[in-house]
Design an enzyme around this catalytic site. Structure first.
Site, PDB file in Angstrom:
ATOM      1  N   GLY A   7       0.808  -1.228   0.000  1.00  0.00           N
ATOM      2  CA  GLY A   7       0.000   0.000   0.000  1.00  0.00           C
ATOM      3  C   GLY A   7       0.834   1.267   0.000  1.00  0.00           C
ATOM      4  N   GLY A   8       2.047   1.172  -0.515  1.00  0.00           N
ATOM      5  CA  GLY A   8       2.964   2.315  -0.481  1.00  0.00           C
ATOM      6  C   GLY A   8       2.638   3.417  -1.477  1.00  0.00           C
ATOM      7  CB  ALA A   9       0.838   3.727  -4.604  1.00  0.00           C
ATOM      8  CG  PHE A  11      -2.772   9.902   3.210  1.00  0.00           C
ATOM      9  CD1 PHE A  11      -1.978  11.015   2.977  1.00  0.00           C
ATOM     10  CD2 PHE A  11      -3.451   9.803   4.423  1.00  0.00           C
ATOM     11  CE1 PHE A  11      -1.843  12.016   3.944  1.00  0.00           C
ATOM     12  CE2 PHE A  11      -3.334  10.793   5.379  1.00  0.00           C
ATOM     13  CZ  PHE A  11      -2.522  11.897   5.149  1.00  0.00           C
ATOM     14  CB  ILE A  12      -0.491   6.256   5.825  1.00  0.00           C
ATOM     15  CG1 ILE A  12      -1.652   7.103   6.359  1.00  0.00           C
ATOM     16  CG2 ILE A  12       0.521   5.980   6.936  1.00  0.00           C
ATOM     17  CD1 ILE A  12      -2.543   6.390   7.360  1.00  0.00           C
ATOM     18  CB  THR A 133      -7.880   2.417  11.921  1.00  0.00           C
ATOM     19  OG1 THR A 133      -8.754   3.413  12.416  1.00  0.00           O
ATOM     20  CG2 THR A 133      -8.703   1.155  11.707  1.00  0.00           C
ATOM     21  CG  ASP A 134      -8.542   5.935  16.135  1.00  0.00           C
ATOM     22  OD1 ASP A 134      -9.004   5.761  14.991  1.00  0.00           O
ATOM     23  OD2 ASP A 134      -8.517   7.065  16.685  1.00  0.00           O
ATOM     24  CD  GLU A 135     -12.292   5.018  11.429  1.00  0.00           C
ATOM     25  OE1 GLU A 135     -13.334   4.482  11.027  1.00  0.00           O
ATOM     26  OE2 GLU A 135     -11.692   5.901  10.792  1.00  0.00           O
ATOM     27  CE1 TYR A 158     -10.254   1.150   6.914  1.00  0.00           C
ATOM     28  CE2 TYR A 158     -11.071   2.565   8.677  1.00  0.00           C
ATOM     29  CZ  TYR A 158     -10.014   2.035   7.955  1.00  0.00           C
ATOM     30  OH  TYR A 158      -8.724   2.382   8.268  1.00  0.00           O
ATOM     31  CE  LYS A 162      -6.775  -1.574   8.820  1.00  0.00           C
ATOM     32  NZ  LYS A 162      -5.645  -1.799   7.869  1.00  0.00           N
TER      33      LYS A 162
END
Ligand code: NAD
Length: 352
Positions: A7-9, A11-12, A133-135, A158, A162
């Protein structure tokens, strides 16, 4: 140090790859399927670096993952590839289950097979960082923080996907001994953020003089972290985190959504004074179904055990971010014109 980033393309992921290639000097293989959210132009500043290479592949493709491990021989995996937008998960959960749950499973299996073939120091040093994620913790009331021991209670497709992937990662450590560490981070913002997410959407709509959609009354609270602070935390957790443990990542920067939007408007008034007041563009719209009220992270473990500290606070980070979008139309214009132009996503209302 050879690091395989998935997933390096995104945002994070792109912030992490830029950090690893430029600041850490690691050899990086970026494995990314290039979905709508993947963008190779986010890596333009390092695309020709001798310690960077790219593989277009789907993490759900077990054979491709086995081949990537066998040829690149990574010392470490940092797994970020995911479907990441809550609104899209509400109307199209299948992709989220496929990539976030099945994809993580395939990657864990490929890692286990590869790690099983290593010996001695290489085997001891190998790490699999699962980025989450914290979600997964659900929603907080007015008080309290998410700790690493907070029970999982996800609300959206989502966050549920996760949560499932976090459980798989920890189970692969407990059952097979795979050297896994998990990180759970709060909402990120910063440069190269795909314009469907709140902060870039508000900046670009404000720039275009379009309505600034605020869900519900705008009172939902998120704990904002500048993306480059997250990238540094991920490298630290992968390097020094205890195996089988989780690390919460957050900047102690809680803000109500409406206050985030108003802050962006104030910055736009300053940086684009001819179009002020941008606040006049705010439009309250139907809330997101299952919208969590508040997220807030206790990052004590990361701060005290690993010595991490956020370098940006929200005020410094948001100013940098707005300025970046104003200066980098070459990056976002093709996305706004061709991939996503700002329409509402994730409502359950029937279309007329
Ligand atoms: P993003 O949507 O910007 O990027 C995701 C990347 O994964 C894209 O480049 C996409 O092409 C790639 N990808 C998607 N499916 C793939 C597949 N099947 N195979 C290979 N590549 C695939 O996401 P992001 O915001 O950069 O988030 C990265 C990770 O961090 C995710 O795991 C997310 O759950 C987690 N996270 C995000 C936030 C946040 O605020 N954005 C906060 C905490 C954790």
């Amino acid at each position: 140090m050879r690091i395989l980033v998935t997933g390096g393309a995104g945002f994070i992921g792109s912030a992490l790859v830029r950090h690893l290639v430029r600041d850490v000097g690691a050899d990086v293989l970026n494995v990314d399927k290039l979905t709508y959210a993947g963008n190779e132009t986010s890596l333009k500043v390092i695309e020709n670096a001798p310690n960077y290479r790219f593989l277009k592949a789907d993490i759900c493709d077990g054979q491709a993952m086995n081949e990537a491990f066998a040829s690149f021989k990574p010392d470490r995996i940092m797994h970020l590839a995911a479907e990441s937008h809550v609104d899209r998960s509400i109307t199209g959960a299948a992709e989220f289950v496929q990539t976030n749950v099945m994809g993580t499973f395939m990657l864990l299996e490929a890692a286990r097979r590869y790690w099983g073939g290593l010996d001695g120091d290489e085997r001891d040093a190998f790490r699999f960082l699962h980025v989450s994620t914290d979600e997964v913790y659900g929603s907080l009331g007015d008080e309290g923080l998410f700790h690493e021991t907070t029970p999982y209670d996800p609300s959206s497709p989502y966050s549920a996907s996760k949560a499932a992937s976090d459980h798989l990662a920890i189970a692969w450590h407990r059952t097979y001994g795979l050297p896994v560490v998990v990180s759970n981070c709060s909402n990120n913002y910063g440069p190269y953020h795909f314009p469907e997410k709140l902060i870039p959407l508000i900046i670009l709509n404000a720039l275009d003089g379009k309505p600034l959609p605020v869900y519900g009354q705008g009172v939902n609270i998120r704990d904002w972290l500048y993306v480059e602070d997250h990238a540094r935390a991920l490298h630290l957790i992968a390097s020094k985190g205890r195996l089988g443990e989780k690390y919460n990542v957050g900047g102690r920067n809680e803000r109500r959504n409406i206050d985030v939007v108003k802050r962006i408007c104030a910055l736009m008034d300053k940086m684009r004074p001819k179009a002020e007041p941008h606040e006049a563009l705010i439009k309250y719209v139907t809330d997101r179904p299952g919208h969590d009220a508040r997220y807030a992270i206790d990052a004590t473990r990361l701060e005290t055990e690993l010595g991490w500290k956020a370098l940006e606070n929200f005020d410094t980070g948001i100013e940098k971010t707005v300025a970046w979008y104003l200066d980098n139309e070459w990056w976002w214009r093709p996305l706004r014109d061709g991939v996503y132009s700002g329409e509402r996503l994730g409502t359950l209302e029937k279309k007329a």
